[in-house]
Design a protein around this motif. Structure first.
Motif, PDB file in Angstrom:
ATOM      1  N   ASP A 199     -28.379  -5.250  18.149  1.00  0.00           N
ATOM      2  CA  ASP A 199     -27.617  -6.071  17.887  1.00  0.00           C
ATOM      3  C   ASP A 199     -27.241  -7.122  18.897  1.00  0.00           C
ATOM      4  O   ASP A 199     -26.397  -6.856  19.620  1.00  0.00           O
ATOM      5  N   ILE A 200     -27.798  -7.964  19.143  1.00  0.00           N
ATOM      6  CA  ILE A 200     -27.344  -9.173  20.185  1.00  0.00           C
ATOM      7  C   ILE A 200     -26.121  -9.884  19.876  1.00  0.00           C
ATOM      8  O   ILE A 200     -25.471 -10.511  20.810  1.00  0.00           O
ATOM      9  N   LYS A 218     -31.433  10.048  14.048  1.00  0.00           N
ATOM     10  CA  LYS A 218     -33.184   9.825  13.387  1.00  0.00           C
ATOM     11  C   LYS A 218     -32.995   8.645  12.290  1.00  0.00           C
ATOM     12  O   LYS A 218     -33.729   7.670  12.227  1.00  0.00           O
ATOM     13  N   GLU A 219     -31.904   8.778  11.646  1.00  0.00           N
ATOM     14  CA  GLU A 219     -31.527   7.484  10.766  1.00  0.00           C
ATOM     15  C   GLU A 219     -31.538   6.349  11.089  1.00  0.00           C
ATOM     16  O   GLU A 219     -31.738   5.139  10.637  1.00  0.00           O
ATOM     17  N   TRP A 248     -20.037  -4.910  14.265  1.00  0.00           N
ATOM     18  CA  TRP A 248     -19.514  -3.601  14.311  1.00  0.00           C
ATOM     19  C   TRP A 248     -20.115  -3.106  13.022  1.00  0.00           C
ATOM     20  O   TRP A 248     -19.904  -1.996  12.728  1.00  0.00           O
ATOM     21  N   SER A 249     -21.057  -3.487  12.160  1.00  0.00           N
ATOM     22  CA  SER A 249     -21.745  -3.014  11.108  1.00  0.00           C
ATOM     23  C   SER A 249     -22.930  -2.293  11.507  1.00  0.00           C
ATOM     24  O   SER A 249     -23.296  -2.300  12.676  1.00  0.00           O
ATOM     25  N   ASP A 250     -23.384  -1.339  10.505  1.00  0.00           N
ATOM     26  CA  ASP A 250     -24.400  -0.444  10.876  1.00  0.00           C
ATOM     27  C   ASP A 250     -25.802  -1.297  10.606  1.00  0.00           C
ATOM     28  O   ASP A 250     -26.785  -0.435  10.909  1.00  0.00           O
ATOM     29  N   ASP A 251     -25.624  -2.438  10.308  1.00  0.00           N
ATOM     30  CA  ASP A 251     -27.047  -3.019   9.936  1.00  0.00           C
ATOM     31  C   ASP A 251     -28.133  -3.168  11.136  1.00  0.00           C
ATOM     32  O   ASP A 251     -29.226  -3.294  11.132  1.00  0.00           O
ATOM     33  N   GLN A 252     -27.363  -3.431  12.315  1.00  0.00           N
ATOM     34  CA  GLN A 252     -28.072  -3.694  13.544  1.00  0.00           C
ATOM     35  C   GLN A 252     -26.995  -2.964  14.555  1.00  0.00           C
ATOM     36  O   GLN A 252     -25.715  -2.656  14.346  1.00  0.00           O
ATOM     37  N   LEU A 253     -27.592  -2.279  15.653  1.00  0.00           N
ATOM     38  CA  LEU A 253     -26.822  -1.566  16.668  1.00  0.00           C
ATOM     39  C   LEU A 253     -26.945  -1.898  18.075  1.00  0.00           C
ATOM     40  O   LEU A 253     -27.835  -2.324  18.468  1.00  0.00           O
ATOM     41  N   VAL A 280     -23.421   5.281  20.473  1.00  0.00           N
ATOM     42  CA  VAL A 280     -23.004   6.483  21.091  1.00  0.00           C
ATOM     43  C   VAL A 280     -21.613   6.775  20.562  1.00  0.00           C
ATOM     44  O   VAL A 280     -21.347   7.857  20.037  1.00  0.00           O
ATOM     45  N   TRP A 281     -20.724   5.661  20.281  1.00  0.00           N
ATOM     46  CA  TRP A 281     -19.541   5.798  19.836  1.00  0.00           C
ATOM     47  C   TRP A 281     -19.598   6.225  18.527  1.00  0.00           C
ATOM     48  O   TRP A 281     -18.871   7.213  18.119  1.00  0.00           O
ATOM     49  N   LYS A 282     -20.374   5.797  17.783  1.00  0.00           N
ATOM     50  CA  LYS A 282     -20.667   6.216  16.417  1.00  0.00           C
ATOM     51  C   LYS A 282     -21.188   7.513  15.901  1.00  0.00           C
ATOM     52  O   LYS A 282     -20.385   8.186  15.137  1.00  0.00           O
ATOM     53  N   ILE A 283     -21.954   7.958  16.751  1.00  0.00           N
ATOM     54  CA  ILE A 283     -22.385   9.198  16.547  1.00  0.00           C
ATOM     55  C   ILE A 283     -21.405  10.321  16.863  1.00  0.00           C
ATOM     56  O   ILE A 283     -21.367  11.410  16.111  1.00  0.00           O
ATOM     57  N   TYR A 284     -20.455   9.896  17.873  1.00  0.00           N
ATOM     58  CA  TYR A 284     -19.694  10.992  18.275  1.00  0.00           C
ATOM     59  C   TYR A 284     -18.587  11.022  17.066  1.00  0.00           C
ATOM     60  O   TYR A 284     -18.070  12.265  16.891  1.00  0.00           O
ATOM     61  N   GLN A 285     -18.250   9.762  16.846  1.00  0.00           N
ATOM     62  CA  GLN A 285     -17.068   9.828  15.756  1.00  0.00           C
ATOM     63  C   GLN A 285     -17.443  10.464  14.599  1.00  0.00           C
ATOM     64  O   GLN A 285     -16.655  11.025  13.705  1.00  0.00           O
TER      65      GLN A 285
END
Length: 222
Positions: free
Chosen positions: A139-140, A131-132, A144-149, A155-160
């Motif tokens: 991110d075109i 949700k956040e 690897w930053s969280d500013d854009q995705l 998917v990778w970051k949520i599981y990690q």
């Protein structure tokens, strides 16, 4: 007269083909709807599809994979949705998500030790993280930053972060096949002459090859 007869025959054949395709597509979506209604997909499942935008074609060429997009299935009041990084990151009804892909093609994968890792408290954390992320720009540039995705990064970051699992090793941009004209065109359009070849990246195909996942459902791409 003969030409008119041939034209009439051609129209009949075209209408027959259109009717067949429409009926087949309708039957396919009915089967998908029944699977959704039966709860065949569960919280945390990872769903892959293929699409044909210029970027999606480039992704498939660079990764030698049929997959170009991925998201996480999430449930809300018994209904299934897909958390996905498009423009912007959003939560899309599962039926709509599937229908958007090529020929409604999709593959659903699930964590092998799901009951061990996807406990209630951690699923809550994952949903909160998701949700956040909603509303963030796509991110075109595949940074690897969280500013854009982008999709597989999300998917990778949520599981990690929620479950402490790295679904697959991260790669560098230079590890992919960047040799095709389509990929070169996208790269030059995005980065000019200096692409960030050392940037950490993860692709839908990397997730699909994860040893931690197994296939639970697929609708083959014809």
């Amino acid at each position: 007269m003969r030409n008119k007869a041939l034209l009439f025959l051609a129209v009949l054949i075209a209408l027959s083909i259109f009717s067949y395709v429409s009926n087949a597509r309708g039957e396919l979506y009915n089967r998908i709807n029944k699977k959704i209604q039966k709860g065949q997909f569960i919280e945390g499942d990872i769903i892959f599809q293929s699409m044909d935008s210029d970027q999606c074609k480039a992704v498939k060429l660079a990764t030698h994979s049929k997959f170009s997009h991925v998201g996480i299935i999430t449930l809300d009041k018994g209904k299934a949705f897909v958390l996905e990084a498009v423009e912007p990151v959003c939560i899309t009804p599962l039926k709509e998500w599937i229908e958007r892909g090529n020929n409604a093609f999709y593959t659903v994968m699930r964590l092998k030790e799901r009951d061990k890792y996807l406990i209630t408290e951690k699923v809550y954390i994952a949903k909160k993280l998701g949700k956040e992320m909603v509303g963030k720009h796509y991110d075109i540039y595949f940074g690897w930053s969280d500013d854009q995705l982008y999709c597989s990064e999300l998917v990778w970051k949520i599981y990690q972060r929620a479950f402490g699992l790295e679904l697959c090793p991260l790669k560098k941009m230079k590890d992919f096949d960047l040799s095709s004209p389509e990929v070169k065109a996208i790269m030059e359009q995005r980065y000019g002459k200096n692409p960030p070849l050392e940037e950490q990246v993860v692709s839908p195909s990397d997730l699909a090859e994860s040893k931690l996942l197994y296939v639970v459902e697929k609708n083959n791409l014809k």
